[in-house]
Scaffold this active site. Structure first.
Site, PDB file in Angstrom:
ATOM      1  N   HIS A 130       0.898  -1.096  -0.273  1.00 10.81           N
ATOM      2  CA  HIS A 130       0.391  -0.018  -0.230  1.00 10.81           C
ATOM      3  C   HIS A 130       0.670   1.246   0.176  1.00 10.81           C
ATOM      4  O   HIS A 130       0.073   2.130  -0.471  1.00 10.81           O
ATOM      5  CB  HIS A 130      -1.074  -0.091   1.207  1.00 10.81           C
ATOM      6  CG  HIS A 130      -1.962  -1.176   0.628  1.00 10.81           C
ATOM      7  ND1 HIS A 130      -1.321  -2.160   1.017  1.00 10.81           N
ATOM      8  CD2 HIS A 130      -3.523  -0.937   0.843  1.00 10.81           C
ATOM      9  CE1 HIS A 130      -3.323  -2.869   1.099  1.00 10.81           C
ATOM     10  NE2 HIS A 130      -3.944  -1.967   0.704  1.00 10.81           N
ATOM     11  N   ASP A 131       2.256   1.157   0.336  1.00 17.59           N
ATOM     12  CA  ASP A 131       3.047   2.518   0.459  1.00 17.59           C
ATOM     13  C   ASP A 131       3.582   2.724  -1.283  1.00 17.59           C
ATOM     14  O   ASP A 131       3.599   3.977  -1.431  1.00 17.59           O
ATOM     15  CB  ASP A 131       4.684   2.049   0.996  1.00 17.59           C
ATOM     16  CG  ASP A 131       5.556   2.738   1.414  1.00 17.59           C
ATOM     17  OD1 ASP A 131       4.816   3.653   1.305  1.00 17.59           O
ATOM     18  OD2 ASP A 131       5.882   2.616   3.280  1.00 17.59           O
TER      19      ASP A 131
ATOM     20  N   TYR B 297       7.798   5.591  -3.178  1.00 18.91           N
ATOM     21  CA  TYR B 297       9.204   5.301  -1.866  1.00 18.91           C
ATOM     22  C   TYR B 297       8.913   4.157  -1.254  1.00 18.91           C
ATOM     23  O   TYR B 297       7.031   4.564  -0.762  1.00 18.91           O
ATOM     24  CB  TYR B 297       9.970   6.462  -1.753  1.00 18.91           C
ATOM     25  CG  TYR B 297       9.795   7.483  -3.003  1.00 18.91           C
ATOM     26  CD1 TYR B 297      11.336   6.669  -3.531  1.00 18.91           C
ATOM     27  CD2 TYR B 297       9.596   8.402  -3.464  1.00 18.91           C
ATOM     28  CE1 TYR B 297      12.002   7.646  -4.367  1.00 18.91           C
ATOM     29  CE2 TYR B 297      10.240   9.177  -4.796  1.00 18.91           C
ATOM     30  CZ  TYR B 297      10.798   8.788  -5.694  1.00 18.91           C
ATOM     31  OH  TYR B 297      11.878   9.088  -6.036  1.00 18.91           O
TER      32      TYR B 297
ATOM     33  N   ASP C 118       8.135   5.194   1.940  1.00 18.03           N
ATOM     34  CA  ASP C 118       7.993   6.224   3.097  1.00 18.03           C
ATOM     35  C   ASP C 118       6.819   6.409   4.103  1.00 18.03           C
ATOM     36  O   ASP C 118       6.591   7.696   4.412  1.00 18.03           O
ATOM     37  CB  ASP C 118       8.074   8.034   1.871  1.00 18.03           C
ATOM     38  CG  ASP C 118       6.870   7.895   0.720  1.00 18.03           C
ATOM     39  OD1 ASP C 118       6.317   6.228   1.019  1.00 18.03           O
ATOM     40  OD2 ASP C 118       6.623   8.592   0.374  1.00 18.03           O
TER      41      ASP C 118
ATOM     42  N   SER D 144       3.743   5.903   3.029  1.00 18.56           N
ATOM     43  CA  SER D 144       2.686   7.240   2.615  1.00 18.56           C
ATOM     44  C   SER D 144       1.527   6.699   3.226  1.00 18.56           C
ATOM     45  O   SER D 144       1.014   7.037   2.926  1.00 18.56           O
ATOM     46  CB  SER D 144       2.719   7.548   1.290  1.00 18.56           C
ATOM     47  OG  SER D 144       3.201   5.935   0.460  1.00 18.56           O
TER      48      SER D 144
ATOM     49  N   TYR E 266       3.333  -8.626  -6.581  1.00 19.86           N
ATOM     50  CA  TYR E 266       3.565  -8.597  -4.772  1.00 19.86           C
ATOM     51  C   TYR E 266       2.186  -8.483  -4.881  1.00 19.86           C
ATOM     52  O   TYR E 266       1.547  -8.115  -3.536  1.00 19.86           O
ATOM     53  CB  TYR E 266       3.671  -6.802  -5.004  1.00 19.86           C
ATOM     54  CG  TYR E 266       5.224  -5.932  -3.098  1.00 19.86           C
ATOM     55  CD1 TYR E 266       4.954  -7.604  -2.532  1.00 19.86           C
ATOM     56  CD2 TYR E 266       6.404  -5.624  -3.826  1.00 19.86           C
ATOM     57  CE1 TYR E 266       5.836  -7.023  -1.493  1.00 19.86           C
ATOM     58  CE2 TYR E 266       7.100  -4.717  -2.523  1.00 19.86           C
ATOM     59  CZ  TYR E 266       7.014  -6.404  -1.932  1.00 19.86           C
ATOM     60  OH  TYR E 266       7.668  -6.713  -1.278  1.00 19.86           O
TER      61      TYR E 266
ATOM     62  N   HIS F 186      -1.766 -12.924  -2.854  1.00 18.85           N
ATOM     63  CA  HIS F 186      -3.248 -13.020  -2.132  1.00 18.85           C
ATOM     64  C   HIS F 186      -3.046 -14.467  -1.562  1.00 18.85           C
ATOM     65  O   HIS F 186      -3.787 -14.885  -0.605  1.00 18.85           O
ATOM     66  CB  HIS F 186      -4.194 -12.914  -3.398  1.00 18.85           C
ATOM     67  CG  HIS F 186      -4.649 -10.658  -2.665  1.00 18.85           C
ATOM     68  ND1 HIS F 186      -5.175  -9.761  -4.563  1.00 18.85           N
ATOM     69  CD2 HIS F 186      -4.168 -10.226  -1.940  1.00 18.85           C
ATOM     70  CE1 HIS F 186      -5.160  -9.246  -4.212  1.00 18.85           C
ATOM     71  NE2 HIS F 186      -4.323  -8.885  -2.740  1.00 18.85           N
TER      72      HIS F 186
HETATM   73  C1  HEM Z   1      -6.913 -10.254   3.679  1.00 19.93           C
HETATM   74  C2  HEM Z   1      -5.578  -9.622   2.899  1.00 19.93           C
HETATM   75  C3  HEM Z   1      -6.265  -8.761   1.943  1.00 19.93           C
HETATM   76  C4  HEM Z   1      -7.359  -7.792   0.701  1.00 19.93           C
HETATM   77  C5  HEM Z   1      -8.557  -7.614   1.961  1.00 19.93           C
HETATM   78  C6  HEM Z   1      -7.076  -7.079  -0.042  1.00 19.93           C
HETATM   79  C7  HEM Z   1      -7.537  -6.858  -0.690  1.00 19.93           C
HETATM   80  C8  HEM Z   1      -7.469  -6.508  -2.343  1.00 19.93           C
HETATM   81  C9  HEM Z   1      -8.010  -5.574  -2.948  1.00 19.93           C
HETATM   82  C10 HEM Z   1      -9.640  -5.586  -2.540  1.00 19.93           C
HETATM   83  C11 HEM Z   1      -7.359  -5.273  -3.567  1.00 19.93           C
HETATM   84  C12 HEM Z   1      -7.816  -4.324  -4.666  1.00 19.93           C
HETATM   85  C13 HEM Z   1      -8.539  -2.769  -4.213  1.00 19.93           C
HETATM   86  C14 HEM Z   1      -8.412  -2.155  -5.844  1.00 19.93           C
HETATM   87  O1  HEM Z   1      -8.407  -2.732  -6.969  1.00 19.93           O
HETATM   88  O2  HEM Z   1      -8.159  -0.847  -5.563  1.00 19.93           O
HETATM   89  C15 HEM Z   1      -6.032  -5.296  -3.774  1.00 19.93           C
HETATM   90  C16 HEM Z   1      -5.332  -5.029  -4.724  1.00 19.93           C
HETATM   91  C17 HEM Z   1      -3.847  -4.984  -3.904  1.00 19.93           C
HETATM   92  N1  HEM Z   1      -3.946  -6.131  -3.255  1.00 19.93           N
HETATM   93 FE1  HEM Z   1      -4.575  -7.150  -1.768  1.00 19.93          FE
HETATM   94  N2  HEM Z   1      -5.414  -7.818   0.176  1.00 19.93           N
HETATM   95  C18 HEM Z   1      -5.358  -8.505   1.583  1.00 19.93           C
HETATM   96  C19 HEM Z   1      -4.011  -9.158   1.127  1.00 19.93           C
HETATM   97  C20 HEM Z   1      -2.127  -8.629   0.157  1.00 19.93           C
HETATM   98  C21 HEM Z   1      -1.525  -8.876   0.423  1.00 19.93           C
HETATM   99  C22 HEM Z   1      -1.210 -10.403   1.338  1.00 19.93           C
HETATM  100  C23 HEM Z   1      -0.434  -8.757  -0.392  1.00 19.93           C
HETATM  101  C24 HEM Z   1       0.674  -8.703  -0.853  1.00 19.93           C
HETATM  102  C25 HEM Z   1       1.535  -8.279  -0.033  1.00 19.93           C
HETATM  103  C26 HEM Z   1      -1.375  -7.705  -1.539  1.00 19.93           C
HETATM  104  C27 HEM Z   1      -0.913  -7.022  -2.764  1.00 19.93           C
HETATM  105  C28 HEM Z   1      -2.354  -6.339  -2.980  1.00 19.93           C
HETATM  106  C29 HEM Z   1      -1.819  -5.729  -3.870  1.00 19.93           C
HETATM  107  C30 HEM Z   1      -0.580  -5.317  -5.236  1.00 19.93           C
HETATM  108  C31 HEM Z   1      -2.706  -5.121  -4.906  1.00 19.93           C
HETATM  109  C32 HEM Z   1      -2.775  -4.439  -6.001  1.00 19.93           C
HETATM  110  C33 HEM Z   1      -2.690  -2.605  -5.070  1.00 19.93           C
HETATM  111  C34 HEM Z   1      -3.083  -1.670  -6.356  1.00 19.93           C
HETATM  112  O3  HEM Z   1      -2.586  -1.759  -7.611  1.00 19.93           O
HETATM  113  O4  HEM Z   1      -3.837  -0.687  -6.406  1.00 19.93           O
HETATM  114  N3  HEM Z   1      -2.977  -7.939  -0.985  1.00 19.93           N
HETATM  115  N4  HEM Z   1      -6.126  -5.988  -2.046  1.00 19.93           N
HETATM  116 CA   LIG Z   2       5.048   5.376  -0.667  1.00 25.51          CA
END
Ligand code: HEM
Ligand SMILES: [Ca+2]
Length: 696
Positions: free
Chosen positions: A256-257, A274, A276, A278, A419, A422
């Site tokens: 999320h950062d 970064y 940071d 955020s 990254y 899930h």
């Molecule tokens: C219970 C745990 C989790 C939930 C409920 C969750 C939920 C979500 C949701 C709702 C999105 C879509 C957000 C969007 O489309 O704006 C998302 C995207 C994403 N998730 Fe997860 N997530 C979880 C765990 C994880 C884990 C463990 C990671 C990896 C470290 C991860 C990495 C990501 C990434 C990289 C994206 C793309 C973000 C983006 O492009 O804005 N998530 N997740």
């Molecule tokens: Ca950042």
């Protein structure tokens, strides 16, 4: 006069009778580098080659297009001439050089010795400091100053490398200006040369240029999810290396950062590229001020900016609260110590006003907090991911050698995909997630939002400080379901499931440690081989697959080539699960057609540490090293001068626990928790915070 008298070149000194070792050595060099000799040998070789070339080929055919007429050399004559020039250049043979060597030999032995000494000193000083009290430089200048114009070759040869060395002392382009020691809120000016790099709201970069043909027969994203990614009902493959969900909570903070894809434009990243924090401090100045108290450099109690964290497992918000508290702990400590009165304001003081004091304290505390975060990432997170023992002093330290962060950092669409872990989500968090997703989907239907691209409508979640209304609706439902806080409590800050904010807005210490402890005790899932992603994330995954397609992300094998890894040429190479191999074959037909997103998730895993799928595990290291080494603030500004002596030491961690700071944070920032209670982490548990406790 310090040096010897000038020695005219035309009347060389009589050669001493007895052999002199320095002189012999110099003569040897002179002989070896004699231009004529070298060229003679070259001529001999070229003649031989020319003759061989003349001999007609056995079958009489010629496939070479003969050179056209030219006054300059062509064909093999050109090749050999060019080769000769290059070899001369490589050996530094030129007329000035050879002239200089002759000059040197004609100098008195004492002067030769001084010059040789100076050269040696320069060579050695690359790895050891020069003692300038030797006066070598001054003596050399004296010798040169006393030579006549006929020694110009020698003067040139000795002085030009000196000029070059002085020039190289100062790094260019300039990357560090006074007064830029604090981060901007939006990430701009991290690189002063390219100030826009990594700024919130920039487009993603593309790491891989692919010339693979477009697949015009892509499978439906739903099929990809159902057949390759979805965790089957009732199945849970516990992580074989004992990794817990707390590691994944930090991974979520990190992702999320770095990533916040704009719902209305999947090319755009709304957050800074970064590390940071955020998510804690926001993506621009207005965001930042919304979480600040605007006095004494403090944040509002247990507050953070990024509302997306609310729908994550409670431990994720719990972890951001750790850093929020750490910020306030640091700000208070800085003012208490007030090193050299640097935070005092008023007439005759360093700062003019109370506002300046707030700003200086805030930015200094933010920088120190950032150092703590980097410490946790290097000493706990990366260490666990690569599987180094907790008792070992070894860390893969990206800062061990200095870097010049000229370019800044910008995250790419490929790294956004690598990254998405899930599949790692543990059993309890997966159950919780099912409830949250049900709630989200219900809200989405109720708000009847037009979907701009398929998948989850991201506009449910806030975009910066504005447009919070839909998220507020979601928040209401979330609160009814998971928190049950009064409206007054909700007004004090973002909620955490099953935790409560007190009168001053802060959470109870036990609530925060409890949600972290839940993650600590909860095993993660195996990540690779496919079919490990919780079913409730179907819409999120489909949105991810679609995003990668919209942005024309490269194929999986393209990405492996980019990382200089061998390609996977059979479906058996991908996953150890037969049903996944078969589904890949059915959906893609050929391994080169496998999309990056799907390939990353279904790949076989490494055998140690986090047991990431191979390509993800490799790519994550390139990403982490670039993130850290390209960041000017992390590489150049975390100094005692900027952080204060106390702050600098604090970021260095506890020498008694391999210089980690994470144990200190968890034991010091929650004074309200009794050390013998269930919520507290024991000394033994603090050693390996990212592994489930050993079963007794
Ligand atoms: C219970 C745990 C989790 C939930 C409920 C969750 C939920 C979500 C949701 C709702 C999105 C879509 C957000 C969007 O489309 O704006 C998302 C995207 C994403 N998730 Fe997860 N997530 C979880 C765990 C994880 C884990 C463990 C990671 C990896 C470290 C991860 C990495 C990501 C990434 C990289 C994206 C793309 C973000 C983006 O492009 O804005 N998530 N997740
Ligand atoms: Ca950042």
């Amino acid at each position: 006069m310090l040096g010897p008298s000038p020695v005219p070149k035309q009347q060389p000194q009589p050669q001493p009778q007895e052999p002199n070792s320095v002189k012999d050595y110099l003569n040897m060099i002179k002989h070896d580098m004699e231009e004529e000799d070298l060229l003679k040998s070259f001529k001999a070789i070229t003649n031989q080659m020319q003759q061989k070339k003349q001999a007609p080929k056995a079958n009489g055919t010629r496939s070479v297009v003969a050179p056209s007429p030219s006054s300059a050399p062509t064909g093999s004559k050109w090749t050999l001439d060019a080769l000769a020039e290059n070899i001369k250049a490589a050996l530094h043979i030129n007329s000035v050089n050879t002239g200089a060597i002759k000059d040197i030999v004609s100098l008195p032995f004492k002067d030769q010795f001084v010059l040789l000494g100076a050269i040696t000193e320069r060579l050695l000083s690359k790895n050891a400091p020069t003692n300038d009290r030797n006066n070598t430089f001054e003596t050399v200048m004296n010798i040169l100053g006393n030579l006549g114009p006929e020694y110009s070759d020698l003067v040139y040869i000795v002085t030009q490398p000196l000029i070059a060395a002085f020039y190289d002392d100062i790094h260019k382009p300039y990357i560090n200006y006074v007064g830029n020691q604090f981060r901007t809120a939006d990430g701009s000016y991290n690189s002063v040369v390219f100030p826009g790099v990594g700024k919130a709201g920039s487009n993603y970069t593309r790491s891989v240029t692919s010339t693979s043909n477009n697949n015009t027969n892509l499978p439906s994203p739903k099929d990809v999810f159902d057949k390759l990614l979805k965790r089957p009902d009732g199945v849970f493959e516990e992580h074989k290396g004992g990794i817990n969900m707390m590691l994944l909570y930090l991974a979520i903070i990190i992702t999320h950062d770095l990533f916040y894809t704009d719902s209305s434009d999947p090319m755009r990243n709304l957050t800074t590229s970064y590390l940071d924090l955020s998510s804690l401090y926001g993506y621009n100045r207005a965001d930042q001020e919304s979480v600040r108290q605007m006095e004494y450099g403090l944040l509002k109690p247990d507050q953070w900016f990024d509302k997306r964290l609310v729908i994550q497992p409670a431990g994720v918000a719990g972890l951001i609260v750790v850093f929020s508290r750490n910020h306030n702990y640091i700000a208070k400590k800085l003012l208490e110590i007030n090193e050299n009165e640097r935070f005092s304001y008023g007439p005759g003081k360093r700062l003019r006003t109370k506002e300046e004091q707030d700003e200086r304290l805030f930015q200094t505390a933010r920088l120190i907090n950032n150092g703590c975060y980097a410490n946790v990432i290097i000493h706990d997170y990366i260490r666990t991911i690569i599987g180094t023992s907790a008792d070992s002093d070894f860390v893969l330290d990206p800062f061990a050698t200095p870097s010049d962060p000229i370019y800044g950092n910008a995250v790419s669409i490929e790294f956004n995909a690598i990254y998405r872990w899930h599949a790692a989500i543990g059993k309890e968090d997966s159950e919780w997630l099912t409830q949250v997703m049900d709630l989200l989907m219900a809200k989405m239907q109720a708000s009847r939002q037009e979907e701009r691209h398929p998948g989850l409508d991201r506009s449910l979640i806030n975009k910066g400080a504005q447009n919070v209304s839909i998220f507020d609706q979601l928040l209401e439902g979330f609160n009814e379901y998971f928190v049950k806080a009064s409206p007054e409590e909700l007004a004090r800050g973002l909620p955490i499931a099953s935790a409560h904010r007190g009168e001053d807005g802060s959470f109870a210490d036990t609530d925060i440690l409890r949600v972290l402890k839940n993650g600590y005790k909860q095993p993660a899932s195996e990540i690779g081989n496919g079919r490990n992603t919780p079913a409730a994330l179907e819409h999120v995954e489909i949105a991810g697959i679609n995003q990668a397609r919209i942005l024309d992300t490269c194929y999986f094998n393209d990405f492996r080539r980019f990382l200089k890894l061998t390609t996977l040429d059979t479906f058996e190479d991908f996953s150890e699960k037969k049903e996944v191999q078969d589904a890949l074959r059915e959906l893609y037909g050929h391994p080169d057609n496998v999309e990056l997103y799907a390939g990353l998730m279904v790949e076989r895993t490494k055998q140690t540490g986090l047991r990431l799928p191979y390509t993800m595990g490799r790519a994550i290291l390139s990403d982490a090293v670039n993130l850290l080494r390209n960041d000017r603030i992390l590489t150049k500004e975390l100094t005692p001068a900027n952080l204060t002596n106390w702050g600098y030491q604090y970021t260095r961690g506890d020498p008694k626990s391999n210089n980690r700071i994470f144990p200190t944070l968890l034991s010091n920032l929650f004074p309200g928790v009794h050390p013998d209670s269930d919520e507290a982490f024991t000394a033994e548990q603090l050693k390996t915070l990212f592994n489930v406790p050993k079963k007794s």
